[in-house]
Design a protein around this motif. Structure first.
Motif, PDB file in Angstrom:
ATOM      1  N   LYS A   1       0.821  -1.214   0.000  1.00 33.16           N
ATOM      2  CA  LYS A   1       0.000   0.000   0.000  1.00 33.16           C
ATOM      3  C   LYS A   1       0.857   1.268   0.000  1.00 33.16           C
ATOM      4  O   LYS A   1       0.348   2.370   0.143  1.00 33.16           O
ATOM      5  N   LYS A   2       2.171   1.073  -0.139  1.00 33.24           N
ATOM      6  CA  LYS A   2       3.146   2.171  -0.242  1.00 33.24           C
ATOM      7  C   LYS A   2       3.337   2.961   1.057  1.00 33.24           C
ATOM      8  O   LYS A   2       3.767   4.118   1.044  1.00 33.24           O
ATOM      9  N   ALA A   3       3.015   2.357   2.190  1.00 30.01           N
ATOM     10  CA  ALA A   3       3.250   3.001   3.485  1.00 30.01           C
ATOM     11  C   ALA A   3       4.739   2.965   3.811  1.00 30.01           C
ATOM     12  O   ALA A   3       5.481   2.087   3.346  1.00 30.01           O
ATOM     13  N   THR A   4       5.191   3.919   4.623  1.00 31.55           N
ATOM     14  CA  THR A   4       6.569   3.918   5.123  1.00 31.55           C
ATOM     15  C   THR A   4       6.635   3.006   6.335  1.00 31.55           C
ATOM     16  O   THR A   4       5.795   3.110   7.239  1.00 31.55           O
ATOM     17  N   VAL A   5       7.617   2.116   6.364  1.00 34.20           N
ATOM     18  CA  VAL A   5       7.726   1.139   7.456  1.00 34.20           C
ATOM     19  C   VAL A   5       8.992   1.391   8.267  1.00 34.20           C
ATOM     20  O   VAL A   5      10.098   1.446   7.723  1.00 34.20           O
ATOM     21  N   ILE A   6       8.800   1.552   9.571  1.00 33.96           N
ATOM     22  CA  ILE A   6       9.917   1.681  10.515  1.00 33.96           C
ATOM     23  C   ILE A   6       9.956   0.409  11.349  1.00 33.96           C
ATOM     24  O   ILE A   6       8.963   0.053  11.986  1.00 33.96           O
ATOM     25  N   ALA A   7      11.081  -0.283  11.362  1.00 39.75           N
ATOM     26  CA  ALA A   7      11.218  -1.525  12.127  1.00 39.75           C
ATOM     27  C   ALA A   7      12.066  -1.283  13.370  1.00 39.75           C
ATOM     28  O   ALA A   7      13.181  -0.773  13.273  1.00 39.75           O
ATOM     29  N   LEU A   8      11.520  -1.634  14.523  1.00 39.20           N
ATOM     30  CA  LEU A   8      12.289  -1.621  15.770  1.00 39.20           C
ATOM     31  C   LEU A   8      12.582  -3.077  16.107  1.00 39.20           C
ATOM     32  O   LEU A   8      11.688  -3.834  16.505  1.00 39.20           O
ATOM     33  N   THR A   9      13.824  -3.489  15.909  1.00 33.65           N
ATOM     34  CA  THR A   9      14.172  -4.898  16.029  1.00 33.65           C
ATOM     35  C   THR A   9      15.619  -5.050  16.482  1.00 33.65           C
ATOM     36  O   THR A   9      16.341  -4.065  16.626  1.00 33.65           O
ATOM     37  N   THR A  10      16.021  -6.293  16.684  1.00 37.37           N
ATOM     38  CA  THR A  10      17.396  -6.562  17.096  1.00 37.37           C
ATOM     39  C   THR A  10      18.244  -7.082  15.939  1.00 37.37           C
ATOM     40  O   THR A  10      19.460  -6.981  15.968  1.00 37.37           O
ATOM     41  N   TYR A  11      17.593  -7.626  14.922  1.00 40.67           N
ATOM     42  CA  TYR A  11      18.316  -8.258  13.823  1.00 40.67           C
ATOM     43  C   TYR A  11      18.269  -7.392  12.570  1.00 40.67           C
ATOM     44  O   TYR A  11      17.186  -7.079  12.070  1.00 40.67           O
ATOM     45  N   VAL A  12      19.434  -7.035  12.072  1.00 45.96           N
ATOM     46  CA  VAL A  12      19.483  -6.203  10.881  1.00 45.96           C
ATOM     47  C   VAL A  12      19.014  -6.979   9.659  1.00 45.96           C
ATOM     48  O   VAL A  12      18.505  -6.401   8.692  1.00 45.96           O
ATOM     49  N   LYS A  13      19.147  -8.299   9.703  1.00 40.79           N
ATOM     50  CA  LYS A  13      18.687  -9.138   8.597  1.00 40.79           C
ATOM     51  C   LYS A  13      17.660 -10.131   9.128  1.00 40.79           C
ATOM     52  O   LYS A  13      17.999 -11.049   9.875  1.00 40.79           O
ATOM     53  N   SER A  14      16.419  -9.911   8.747  1.00 44.98           N
ATOM     54  CA  SER A  14      15.328 -10.774   9.187  1.00 44.98           C
ATOM     55  C   SER A  14      14.192 -10.630   8.185  1.00 44.98           C
ATOM     56  O   SER A  14      14.210  -9.725   7.338  1.00 44.98           O
ATOM     57  N   PRO A  15      13.170 -11.486   8.248  1.00 41.37           N
ATOM     58  CA  PRO A  15      12.025 -11.332   7.332  1.00 41.37           C
ATOM     59  C   PRO A  15      11.381  -9.950   7.426  1.00 41.37           C
ATOM     60  O   PRO A  15      10.919  -9.405   6.426  1.00 41.37           O
ATOM     61  N   LEU A  16      11.363  -9.347   8.621  1.00 34.93           N
ATOM     62  CA  LEU A  16      10.751  -8.026   8.793  1.00 34.93           C
ATOM     63  C   LEU A  16      11.546  -6.930   8.107  1.00 34.93           C
ATOM     64  O   LEU A  16      10.986  -6.065   7.433  1.00 34.93           O
TER      65      LEU A  16
END
Length: 309
Positions: free
Chosen positions: A231-246
């Protein structure tokens, strides 16, 4: 006098017992392998290795060589470090009878011996404090200032901000909503996986999604974020892994440093690392809108004051 002495001795015994048990929650994973339901993961791999493909042998060899590290890997990290595709990694664990990588890690964590923790007189009170301080220090070291500023600006400019989180990450999301509400920024937080899909379907190019997931491998979050990106939304991920499915779907990635073993899921230390990132974002937004934020905070304080005796 005798009763006091007995009570003191009993209290010391309880503290010593707590210290031993809490190792599984504070940096270690001491657990009797008898708690494993069914065959040990290492035994299953050994029994099936004659049927492994060349790629599956790479995964098997990597796990054997790095048992403690595997517990803290995301699916993507294991895929890259073993040199095979993610789909192959998933097939490998399903061939062994596991639902997926997380299912394997949970049982494998009970089998892998804990790293050596020298016994000393340090009480659990100081150990927990030190782990929390370390988590915040380490997270501060990995935060990229430029990425943080982009996250703050994206949230500041968007009229439609939604936070996704499941389980303990959902609790962190609720705290973020509370913080932003107090400075006049209206956001919604969704912790139900079905509602996340519904909400993601209504997003557009002006929307911002803050996806909170320690591992970045929570399927419900990834499914919702995938729709958000469509839907072209901007996604901000707060996570521990720089490489993950998210992170594959994230425009901006803010990293914390507190990785968990499957047996430590939802630990306070990892949650505090998440809250530290949230605090950075909220403080940045407050500084960017100081006058209006200060006005809203004062008004809220006045109204809440009537609720206190």
């Amino acid at each position: 006098m005798l009763n006091l002495e007995l009570n003191s001795r009993e209290n010391r015994r309880k503290v010593e017992l707590f210290n031993r048990l809490s190792t599984s929650q504070i940096g270690g994973h001491k657990m009797d392998s008898k708690t494993i339901a069914g065959p040990k993961p290492s035994l299953l791999m050994e029994q099936h290795k004659h049927n492994f493909t060349k790629s599956e042998h790479k995964i098997y060899e990597y796990i054997l060589s790095n048992p403690n590290q595997v517990l803290y890997h995301s699916l993507t990290e294991l895929s890259e470090l073993s040199g095979v595709a993610e789909a192959t990694v998933l097939r490998f664990f399903r061939k062994l009878g596991f639902k997926g990588f997380q299912d394997f890690k949970f049982l494998f964590a009970q089998e892998v011996p804990a790293a050596d923790h020298s016994e000393n007189d340090e009480s659990f009170i100081y150990r927990i404090r030190n782990n929390i301080i370390q988590a915040v220090d380490d997270t501060s070291d990995v935060v990229d200032a430029e990425t943080l500023e982009k996250c703050i600006q994206a949230i500041n400019d968007s009229p439609d901000v939604v936070i996704f989180g499941i389980g303990s990450s959902g609790i962190a999301g609720l705290d973020m909503q509370n913080r932003l509400m107090r400075i006049g920024k209206h956001v919604s937080v969704i912790t139900d996986s079905h509602f996340q899909i519904m909400r993601a379907s209504s997003l557009n190019e002006n929307s911002v999604v803050v996806a909170i997931s320690l591992t970045g491998s929570t399927k419900d979050i990834v499914d919702a974020v995938k729709i958000a990106k469509e839907k072209k939304a901007t996604v901000i991920a707060l996570t521990t892994y720089v490489k993950s499915p998210l992170t594959k779907y994230a425009d901006h990635i803010l990293l914390s440093s507190a990785k968990e073993s499957p047996l430590d899921s939802g630990s306070l230390v990892s949650k505090i690392a998440q809250l530290y990132l949230i605090d950075l974002i909220c403080t940045g937004l407050t500084m960017n809108n100081f006058e209006s934020a200060d006005s809203v905070k004062r008004e809220i304080t006045e109204h809440i004051a009537s609720k206190l005796y």
